[in-house]
Design a protein around this motif. Structure first.
Motif, PDB file in Angstrom:
ATOM      1  N   ALA A  25     103.355  57.657  51.000  1.00 29.87           N
ATOM      2  CA  ALA A  25     103.151  57.590  49.550  1.00 29.87           C
ATOM      3  C   ALA A  25     102.611  58.922  49.018  1.00 29.87           C
ATOM      4  O   ALA A  25     103.056  59.406  47.969  1.00 29.87           O
ATOM      5  N   THR A  26     101.672  59.512  49.723  1.00 28.47           N
ATOM      6  CA  THR A  26     101.125  60.803  49.289  1.00 28.47           C
ATOM      7  C   THR A  26     102.189  61.888  49.401  1.00 28.47           C
ATOM      8  O   THR A  26     102.373  62.689  48.476  1.00 28.47           O
ATOM      9  N   TYR A  27     102.898  61.932  50.521  1.00 30.33           N
ATOM     10  CA  TYR A  27     103.972  62.920  50.689  1.00 30.33           C
ATOM     11  C   TYR A  27     104.984  62.791  49.549  1.00 30.33           C
ATOM     12  O   TYR A  27     105.356  63.787  48.922  1.00 30.33           O
ATOM     13  N   ASP A  28     105.425  61.574  49.276  1.00 31.42           N
ATOM     14  CA  ASP A  28     106.424  61.352  48.223  1.00 31.42           C
ATOM     15  C   ASP A  28     105.899  61.762  46.853  1.00 31.42           C
ATOM     16  O   ASP A  28     106.632  62.348  46.048  1.00 31.42           O
ATOM     17  N   ALA A  29     104.623  61.463  46.578  1.00 30.01           N
ATOM     18  CA  ALA A  29     104.037  61.835  45.290  1.00 30.01           C
ATOM     19  C   ALA A  29     103.991  63.354  45.140  1.00 30.01           C
ATOM     20  O   ALA A  29     104.313  63.891  44.077  1.00 30.01           O
ATOM     21  N   VAL A  30     103.600  64.038  46.194  1.00 28.34           N
ATOM     22  CA  VAL A  30     103.544  65.504  46.161  1.00 28.34           C
ATOM     23  C   VAL A  30     104.956  66.073  46.025  1.00 28.34           C
ATOM     24  O   VAL A  30     105.194  66.975  45.213  1.00 28.34           O
ATOM     25  N   ALA A  31     105.895  65.553  46.787  1.00 26.98           N
ATOM     26  CA  ALA A  31     107.276  66.034  46.708  1.00 26.98           C
ATOM     27  C   ALA A  31     107.843  65.856  45.299  1.00 26.98           C
ATOM     28  O   ALA A  31     108.545  66.741  44.792  1.00 26.98           O
ATOM     29  N   ALA A  32     107.520  64.745  44.666  1.00 27.62           N
ATOM     30  CA  ALA A  32     108.050  64.450  43.332  1.00 27.62           C
ATOM     31  C   ALA A  32     107.539  65.426  42.266  1.00 27.62           C
ATOM     32  O   ALA A  32     108.198  65.622  41.246  1.00 27.62           O
ATOM     33  N   THR A  33     106.400  66.066  42.504  1.00 26.02           N
ATOM     34  CA  THR A  33     105.873  67.021  41.520  1.00 26.02           C
ATOM     35  C   THR A  33     106.707  68.295  41.462  1.00 26.02           C
ATOM     36  O   THR A  33     106.716  68.980  40.450  1.00 26.02           O
ATOM     37  N   GLY A  34     107.353  68.638  42.570  1.00 29.33           N
ATOM     38  CA  GLY A  34     108.131  69.875  42.611  1.00 29.33           C
ATOM     39  C   GLY A  34     107.278  71.131  42.677  1.00 29.33           C
ATOM     40  O   GLY A  34     107.783  72.236  42.487  1.00 29.33           O
ATOM     41  N   VAL A  35     105.996  70.989  42.966  1.00 28.95           N
ATOM     42  CA  VAL A  35     105.094  72.146  43.017  1.00 28.95           C
ATOM     43  C   VAL A  35     105.319  72.983  44.270  1.00 28.95           C
ATOM     44  O   VAL A  35     105.321  74.215  44.206  1.00 28.95           O
ATOM     45  N   LEU A  36     105.478  72.336  45.409  1.00 28.53           N
ATOM     46  CA  LEU A  36     105.651  73.070  46.666  1.00 28.53           C
ATOM     47  C   LEU A  36     107.094  73.533  46.778  1.00 28.53           C
ATOM     48  O   LEU A  36     108.005  72.756  47.059  1.00 28.53           O
ATOM     49  N   THR A  37     107.284  74.828  46.566  1.00 28.04           N
ATOM     50  CA  THR A  37     108.618  75.425  46.523  1.00 28.04           C
ATOM     51  C   THR A  37     108.596  76.813  47.170  1.00 28.04           C
ATOM     52  O   THR A  37     107.523  77.407  47.341  1.00 28.04           O
ATOM     53  N   PRO A  38     109.762  77.348  47.480  1.00 27.04           N
ATOM     54  CA  PRO A  38     109.817  78.724  47.981  1.00 27.04           C
ATOM     55  C   PRO A  38     109.210  79.727  46.988  1.00 27.04           C
ATOM     56  O   PRO A  38     108.558  80.682  47.390  1.00 27.04           O
ATOM     57  N   LYS A  39     109.394  79.491  45.693  1.00 31.34           N
ATOM     58  CA  LYS A  39     108.824  80.408  44.695  1.00 31.34           C
ATOM     59  C   LYS A  39     107.304  80.403  44.746  1.00 31.34           C
ATOM     60  O   LYS A  39     106.674  81.472  44.664  1.00 31.34           O
ATOM     61  N   LEU A  40     106.694  79.230  44.874  1.00 31.42           N
ATOM     62  CA  LEU A  40     105.236  79.170  44.983  1.00 31.42           C
ATOM     63  C   LEU A  40     104.757  79.973  46.186  1.00 31.42           C
ATOM     64  O   LEU A  40     103.833  80.780  46.078  1.00 31.42           O
ATOM     65  N   ILE A  41     105.392  79.768  47.325  1.00 33.67           N
ATOM     66  CA  ILE A  41     105.008  80.480  48.554  1.00 33.67           C
ATOM     67  C   ILE A  41     105.182  81.988  48.356  1.00 33.67           C
ATOM     68  O   ILE A  41     104.310  82.777  48.714  1.00 33.67           O
ATOM     69  N   ALA A  42     106.305  82.381  47.778  1.00 32.43           N
ATOM     70  CA  ALA A  42     106.565  83.803  47.536  1.00 32.43           C
ATOM     71  C   ALA A  42     105.486  84.410  46.650  1.00 32.43           C
ATOM     72  O   ALA A  42     104.983  85.507  46.929  1.00 32.43           O
ATOM     73  N   ASP A  43     105.105  83.700  45.611  1.00 29.15           N
ATOM     74  CA  ASP A  43     104.079  84.214  44.696  1.00 29.15           C
ATOM     75  C   ASP A  43     102.715  84.295  45.380  1.00 29.15           C
ATOM     76  O   ASP A  43     101.991  85.278  45.216  1.00 29.15           O
ATOM     77  N   LEU A  44     102.350  83.256  46.130  1.00 20.06           N
ATOM     78  CA  LEU A  44     101.044  83.236  46.791  1.00 20.06           C
ATOM     79  C   LEU A  44     100.902  84.311  47.872  1.00 20.06           C
ATOM     80  O   LEU A  44      99.819  84.846  48.082  1.00 20.06           O
ATOM     81  N   TYR A  45     102.003  84.599  48.557  1.00 16.65           N
ATOM     82  CA  TYR A  45     101.941  85.500  49.714  1.00 16.65           C
ATOM     83  C   TYR A  45     102.603  86.852  49.475  1.00 16.65           C
ATOM     84  O   TYR A  45     102.758  87.632  50.406  1.00 16.65           O
ATOM     85  N   ASP A  46     103.000  87.096  48.236  1.00 13.79           N
ATOM     86  CA  ASP A  46     103.568  88.386  47.858  1.00 13.79           C
ATOM     87  C   ASP A  46     104.746  88.787  48.752  1.00 13.79           C
ATOM     88  O   ASP A  46     104.767  89.868  49.343  1.00 13.79           O
ATOM     89  N   VAL A  47     105.682  87.856  48.867  1.00  9.78           N
ATOM     90  CA  VAL A  47     106.930  88.124  49.578  1.00  9.78           C
ATOM     91  C   VAL A  47     108.083  87.757  48.655  1.00  9.78           C
ATOM     92  O   VAL A  47     107.892  87.035  47.667  1.00  9.78           O
ATOM     93  N   ALA A  48     109.257  88.222  48.964  1.00 11.05           N
ATOM     94  CA  ALA A  48     110.430  87.883  48.168  1.00 11.05           C
ATOM     95  C   ALA A  48     110.803  86.419  48.391  1.00 11.05           C
ATOM     96  O   ALA A  48     110.729  85.916  49.515  1.00 11.05           O
TER      97      ALA A  48
END
Length: 109
Positions: free
Chosen positions: A31-54
């Motif tokens: 249920a928690t995994y599905d709720a987090v997935a449904a937000t769309g927050v965890l994405t390659p763009k988020l990771i790229a922005d947080l870690y300063d990579v393309a």
């Protein structure tokens, strides 16, 4: 609004060889995994922005069977090279801990 640190069972990083770093975020319930997935927050763009990579250098894998998200990114400094401050890559998950997840509550099991 909860942060990853509040709702993830595990948030960790480690080397994926000397030139890459892997970040894992694992949740305790489907249920928690599905709720987090449904937000769309965890994405390659988020990771790229947080870690300063393309963004195109982020290998991002949602893994529903493991209730997890995994991202592999290039390290800025190879493991063990001059200037490396975390030879095992085990302290690099810290930026993920403060990511806000827009859910009202953590779903029950």
């Amino acid at each position: 609004m909860p942060r990853i640190r509040d709702i993830a069972k595990v948030c960790k990083s480690k080397n994926a060889g000397p030139f890459q770093l892997t970040i894992d975020v694992v949740f305790e319930t489907r249920a928690t995994y599905d709720a987090v997935a449904a937000t769309g927050v965890l994405t390659p763009k988020l990771i790229a922005d947080l870690y300063d990579v393309a963004e195109e250098d982020v290998l991002f894998t949602p893994y529903p069977a493991g209730l997890a998200f995994k991202a592999t990114i290039p390290r800025h400094t190879p493991a063990g090279d001059l200037g490396d401050t975390d030879v095992y890559g085990c302290q690099q998950h810290a930026p993920m801990l403060d990511v806000d997840i827009p859910i009202n509550h953590v779903p029950a099991a």
